[in-house]
Design a protein around this motif. Sequence first.
Motif, PDB file in Angstrom:
ATOM      1  N   ARG A 328       0.864  -1.167  -0.005  1.00 44.89           N
ATOM      2  CA  ARG A 328      -0.109   0.067   0.162  1.00 44.89           C
ATOM      3  C   ARG A 328       0.847   1.417  -0.072  1.00 44.89           C
ATOM      4  NH1 ARG A 328      -5.199  -0.440   1.840  1.00 44.89           N
ATOM      5  NH2 ARG A 328      -5.120   1.666   2.659  1.00 44.89           N
ATOM      6  N   SER A 329       2.178   1.175  -0.404  1.00 47.60           N
ATOM      7  CA  SER A 329       2.634   2.420  -0.206  1.00 47.60           C
ATOM      8  C   SER A 329       2.317   3.513  -1.254  1.00 47.60           C
ATOM      9  CB  SER A 329       4.308   2.027  -0.795  1.00 47.60           C
ATOM     10  OG  SER A 329       4.716   1.653  -2.026  1.00 47.60           O
ATOM     11  N   SER A 330       1.823   3.342  -2.168  1.00 50.15           N
ATOM     12  CA  SER A 330       1.288   4.226  -3.119  1.00 50.15           C
ATOM     13  C   SER A 330       0.215   5.108  -2.537  1.00 50.15           C
ATOM     14  CB  SER A 330       0.821   3.577  -4.458  1.00 50.15           C
ATOM     15  OG  SER A 330      -0.329   2.853  -4.137  1.00 50.15           O
ATOM     16  N   TYR A 331      -0.297   4.742  -1.363  1.00 51.23           N
ATOM     17  CA  TYR A 331      -1.328   5.608  -0.624  1.00 51.23           C
ATOM     18  C   TYR A 331      -0.736   6.624   0.428  1.00 51.23           C
ATOM     19  CZ  TYR A 331      -4.948   2.216  -2.364  1.00 51.23           C
ATOM     20  OH  TYR A 331      -6.026   1.440  -2.804  1.00 51.23           O
ATOM     21  N   GLU A 332       0.882   6.347   0.566  1.00 54.46           N
ATOM     22  CA  GLU A 332       1.291   7.353   1.232  1.00 54.46           C
ATOM     23  C   GLU A 332       1.249   8.693   0.765  1.00 54.46           C
ATOM     24  OE1 GLU A 332       2.235   6.906   4.252  1.00 54.46           O
ATOM     25  OE2 GLU A 332       2.450   4.517   4.407  1.00 54.46           O
ATOM     26  N   LYS A 333       1.066   9.618   1.453  1.00 57.12           N
ATOM     27  CA  LYS A 333       0.784  11.123   0.859  1.00 57.12           C
ATOM     28  C   LYS A 333       2.118  12.025   0.945  1.00 57.12           C
ATOM     29  CE  LYS A 333      -3.630  10.583   0.479  1.00 57.12           C
ATOM     30  NZ  LYS A 333      -4.294  10.606  -0.882  1.00 57.12           N
ATOM     31  N   SER A 334       3.272  11.275   1.685  1.00 58.71           N
ATOM     32  CA  SER A 334       4.542  12.172   1.568  1.00 58.71           C
ATOM     33  C   SER A 334       5.750  11.160   1.168  1.00 58.71           C
ATOM     34  CB  SER A 334       4.773  12.340   2.899  1.00 58.71           C
ATOM     35  OG  SER A 334       5.355  11.554   3.631  1.00 58.71           O
ATOM     36  N   PRO A 335       6.862  11.663   0.782  1.00 54.43           N
ATOM     37  CA  PRO A 335       8.069  11.142  -0.002  1.00 54.43           C
ATOM     38  C   PRO A 335       8.473  10.183   0.918  1.00 54.43           C
ATOM     39  CG  PRO A 335       8.324  13.429  -0.085  1.00 54.43           C
ATOM     40  CD  PRO A 335       6.828  13.205   0.036  1.00 54.43           C
ATOM     41  N   LEU A 336       8.488  10.693   2.208  1.00 53.04           N
ATOM     42  CA  LEU A 336       9.234  10.189   3.293  1.00 53.04           C
ATOM     43  C   LEU A 336       8.286   9.024   3.860  1.00 53.04           C
ATOM     44  CD1 LEU A 336      10.932  12.872   5.798  1.00 53.04           C
ATOM     45  CD2 LEU A 336      12.100  10.969   4.191  1.00 53.04           C
ATOM     46  N   GLY A 337       7.077   9.078   3.742  1.00 48.77           N
ATOM     47  CA  GLY A 337       6.137   8.009   4.103  1.00 48.77           C
ATOM     48  C   GLY A 337       6.261   6.912   3.116  1.00 48.77           C
ATOM     49  N   ARG A 338       6.459   7.162   1.851  1.00 50.75           N
ATOM     50  CA  ARG A 338       6.648   5.907   0.756  1.00 50.75           C
ATOM     51  C   ARG A 338       8.030   5.482   1.012  1.00 50.75           C
ATOM     52  NH1 ARG A 338       6.440   5.147  -5.552  1.00 50.75           N
ATOM     53  NH2 ARG A 338       5.162   3.059  -5.789  1.00 50.75           N
ATOM     54  N   LEU A 339       9.138   6.253   1.250  1.00 53.19           N
ATOM     55  CA  LEU A 339      10.210   5.709   1.400  1.00 53.19           C
ATOM     56  C   LEU A 339      10.623   4.975   2.411  1.00 53.19           C
ATOM     57  CD1 LEU A 339      13.341   5.879   0.404  1.00 53.19           C
ATOM     58  CD2 LEU A 339      13.700   7.960   2.012  1.00 53.19           C
ATOM     59  N   GLU A 340       9.794   5.147   3.574  1.00 54.97           N
ATOM     60  CA  GLU A 340      10.064   4.413   4.875  1.00 54.97           C
ATOM     61  C   GLU A 340       9.340   2.861   4.844  1.00 54.97           C
ATOM     62  OE1 GLU A 340       9.910   5.722   9.529  1.00 54.97           O
ATOM     63  OE2 GLU A 340       8.122   6.645   8.259  1.00 54.97           O
ATOM     64  N   TRP A 341       8.474   2.669   3.586  1.00 47.84           N
ATOM     65  CA  TRP A 341       8.523   1.388   3.380  1.00 47.84           C
ATOM     66  C   TRP A 341       9.474   0.180   3.451  1.00 47.84           C
ATOM     67  CZ3 TRP A 341       3.737  -1.714   2.480  1.00 47.84           C
ATOM     68  CH2 TRP A 341       2.549  -0.955   2.951  1.00 47.84           C
ATOM     69  N   VAL A 342      10.615   0.863   3.043  1.00 49.10           N
ATOM     70  CA  VAL A 342      11.965   0.003   3.160  1.00 49.10           C
ATOM     71  C   VAL A 342      12.102  -0.753   4.544  1.00 49.10           C
ATOM     72  CG1 VAL A 342      13.360   1.752   4.103  1.00 49.10           C
ATOM     73  CG2 VAL A 342      14.220   0.164   2.381  1.00 49.10           C
ATOM     74  N   LYS A 343      11.384  -0.314   5.415  1.00 52.18           N
ATOM     75  CA  LYS A 343      11.629  -0.693   6.995  1.00 52.18           C
ATOM     76  C   LYS A 343      10.601  -2.021   7.059  1.00 52.18           C
ATOM     77  CE  LYS A 343      12.687   3.592   9.186  1.00 52.18           C
ATOM     78  NZ  LYS A 343      12.128   4.534  10.402  1.00 52.18           N
ATOM     79  N   LEU A 344       9.513  -2.081   6.462  1.00 54.81           N
ATOM     80  CA  LEU A 344       8.773  -3.037   6.410  1.00 54.81           C
ATOM     81  C   LEU A 344       9.646  -4.481   5.548  1.00 54.81           C
ATOM     82  CD1 LEU A 344       4.930  -3.546   5.859  1.00 54.81           C
ATOM     83  CD2 LEU A 344       6.435  -4.642   4.191  1.00 54.81           C
ATOM     84  N   TYR A 345      10.062  -3.806   4.633  1.00 48.47           N
ATOM     85  CA  TYR A 345      10.785  -4.833   3.618  1.00 48.47           C
ATOM     86  C   TYR A 345      12.114  -5.525   4.512  1.00 48.47           C
ATOM     87  CZ  TYR A 345       7.426  -3.953   0.246  1.00 48.47           C
ATOM     88  OH  TYR A 345       6.038  -3.532  -0.456  1.00 48.47           O
ATOM     89  N   GLY A 346      12.514  -4.630   5.356  1.00 47.30           N
ATOM     90  CA  GLY A 346      13.867  -4.994   5.935  1.00 47.30           C
ATOM     91  C   GLY A 346      13.212  -5.861   7.101  1.00 47.30           C
ATOM     92  N   ALA A 347      12.001  -5.826   7.799  1.00 47.85           N
ATOM     93  CA  ALA A 347      11.588  -6.505   8.694  1.00 47.85           C
ATOM     94  C   ALA A 347      11.193  -8.205   7.889  1.00 47.85           C
ATOM     95  CB  ALA A 347      10.481  -6.235   9.391  1.00 47.85           C
ATOM     96  N   LEU A 348      10.681  -7.937   6.942  1.00 46.72           N
ATOM     97  CA  LEU A 348      10.351  -9.206   6.204  1.00 46.72           C
ATOM     98  C   LEU A 348      11.448 -10.327   5.892  1.00 46.72           C
ATOM     99  CD1 LEU A 348       7.614  -8.417   3.355  1.00 46.72           C
ATOM    100  CD2 LEU A 348       7.056 -10.011   5.348  1.00 46.72           C
ATOM    101  N   TYR A 349      12.261  -9.362   5.445  1.00 49.11           N
ATOM    102  CA  TYR A 349      13.655 -10.210   5.042  1.00 49.11           C
ATOM    103  C   TYR A 349      14.914 -10.366   5.811  1.00 49.11           C
ATOM    104  CZ  TYR A 349      11.239 -10.576   0.525  1.00 49.11           C
ATOM    105  OH  TYR A 349      10.308 -10.934  -0.473  1.00 49.11           O
ATOM    106  N   GLY A 350      14.545 -10.024   7.135  1.00 48.77           N
ATOM    107  CA  GLY A 350      15.699  -9.910   8.029  1.00 48.77           C
ATOM    108  C   GLY A 350      16.748  -8.857   7.935  1.00 48.77           C
ATOM    109  N   LYS A 351      16.361  -7.787   7.348  1.00 48.56           N
ATOM    110  CA  LYS A 351      17.477  -6.875   7.101  1.00 48.56           C
ATOM    111  C   LYS A 351      16.957  -5.585   7.706  1.00 48.56           C
ATOM    112  CE  LYS A 351      19.610  -9.759   3.902  1.00 48.56           C
ATOM    113  NZ  LYS A 351      21.085 -10.129   4.551  1.00 48.56           N
ATOM    114  N   SER A 352      16.451  -5.507   8.858  1.00 50.42           N
ATOM    115  CA  SER A 352      16.119  -4.553   9.237  1.00 50.42           C
ATOM    116  C   SER A 352      17.014  -3.321   9.787  1.00 50.42           C
ATOM    117  CB  SER A 352      15.374  -4.623  10.830  1.00 50.42           C
ATOM    118  OG  SER A 352      14.107  -5.598  10.639  1.00 50.42           O
ATOM    119  N   GLN A 353      18.327  -3.710  10.281  1.00 48.58           N
ATOM    120  CA  GLN A 353      19.486  -2.783  10.211  1.00 48.58           C
ATOM    121  C   GLN A 353      19.870  -2.142   8.872  1.00 48.58           C
ATOM    122  OE1 GLN A 353      22.148  -4.865  13.010  1.00 48.58           O
ATOM    123  NE2 GLN A 353      21.523  -3.574  14.580  1.00 48.58           N
ATOM    124  N   ALA A 354      19.821  -2.920   8.170  1.00 39.92           N
ATOM    125  CA  ALA A 354      20.333  -2.298   6.540  1.00 39.92           C
ATOM    126  C   ALA A 354      19.244  -1.475   6.276  1.00 39.92           C
ATOM    127  CB  ALA A 354      20.420  -3.460   5.644  1.00 39.92           C
TER     128      ALA A 354
END
Length: 516
Positions: A328-354
């Motif tokens: 649902r990242s396309s529903y974010e209203k700000s560029p930082l909001g969409r960029l921050e979805w990288v944290k969700l994928y970090g959690a999914l793939y065991g790469k939260s610190q990266a």
Amino acid sequence: MNRMQLRRSLPGIRGLVLLLILAVMLSGCSNPSGTRGEKAQSCEVTMTGGSGRASVESPADVTEKNGAHRVKLVWSSSYYDYMVVDGRKYMNEAKAGDNSVFTIPFEGYDEAFEVIGDTTAMSEPHEIKYRITVHAPGTSSGKNKSARAKAAGSDGVKRGNITEAPEISGLKYRGREKLEAAKEFTLDRYEKDGKTYTLLTLGAKDLFLLIPEGAKAPKNLSKNITPLSLPLQNTYVVSTAAMDPIRQVGGLTGVGYTGTRANGWHVKGIAKMVQSGKIQYAGRYSAPDYELLRGKGCNLAIENTMIYHSPAAKEKLESLGIPVMVERSSYEKSPLGRLEWVKLYGALYGKSQAAEVFFEKEAARVRKVSEKESTGKTVAVFAVNSGGSVTVRASGDYLSAMIRQSGGKYLAAEKASEESMRSTLNIQMEDFYRIAKSADVLIYNSTIEEPIDTVAQLKKKSPLLKKFKAVREGRVYCLPPGFFQNSTKAADFMEDMNQVLKGEDRSLKVLKKLKK
């Protein structure tokens, strides 16, 4: 009082003394004697920042001597080799293999202070900023309140459209990761036997519990929560916007399938991986290759919202034991909001610190551009379809937000509103002329129409276009076809946009100026 009466009353006096001692021991901060002139205590500590996965033990040992305070921090990880406080470095005191320990100074109680922790958990060491608060003796960090409510925000319940985290039988709730801008997902941490479980909530209803490697899903888990055992393997990534952040955090080893053929990819390296078979094409969102996915052990499908137009495909995947996560990242209203979805994928793939390191680096660039003064220049984004009508971006869209934050004024159609969930709107060329004829900059959106290279090609799409101010002055630019696939490139676009608005367009990374 005679001797007999005194003897009879002694047990009660002793009991009262014991109760007083017990009350002192159970208070928020005990005060055992330390070395001469030094006061030793045990006080509660809270920490924010980082990815949310690391924590410090609370209560922690605190010492006071001659007005100076020091706290002994025991981390939940063994990968921290030093900390920096007020420019001074403090080395890890723990034995090799034990959780990292540091004794650091602090100014006063109940005052958050910034520290840096250097982690070696990734391929290269990274310094991560945290804020630590040592709570005063006899007080608490607010644990008498619901931890879930506290982590959810000052209102105790909501973040965006998402409510507080649910209780999960057998797991201890540790808190919600603080997100800077994203509103369409949350990350809640739970713990059992020293292992961290992460609950992902997308939108207001899709919940996924990440089960750490070697652990089992909790018993009696709610049917509303989908368990996902880590590490993820052979993921079916249909959402093209998801592939770039997965790549950025180093999660491609967990991706097995895609819903886009090799010639449709514009994300670096993905086309070659599809061509070589490292990532296999497994059909479009509406017609997956169920036999291929089931035979190779696909354990998650990451879709975009188009899957809601093919409910039968979603149901079929789920009936085969393949959970479906709708991005649902396309529903974010700000560029930082969409960029921050990288944290969700970090959690999914065991790469939260990266993910945390990548987000902070890119977010710093976005903030730097956002802090610059407005240029007052006007911008319109559009494309002309084969029928002659014009597709424009809505005013509430995150692309429009990036233009505003880059110092421009976005010109939108009247019907596009901040409340609309639509990112585009179709209007007639005459209406677009009325809106954008005096725009200082025009950006042609070649992500939805065939790309163009010259102003002459643009003029062929409608006789009216030659009358636009930006066309006459040669200030027309083009978004590349793969712009929206490269969903982590917000900073690149904003830096380009700010240059264009200032009339400096010689070193553009994303935008391409149309030739005369």
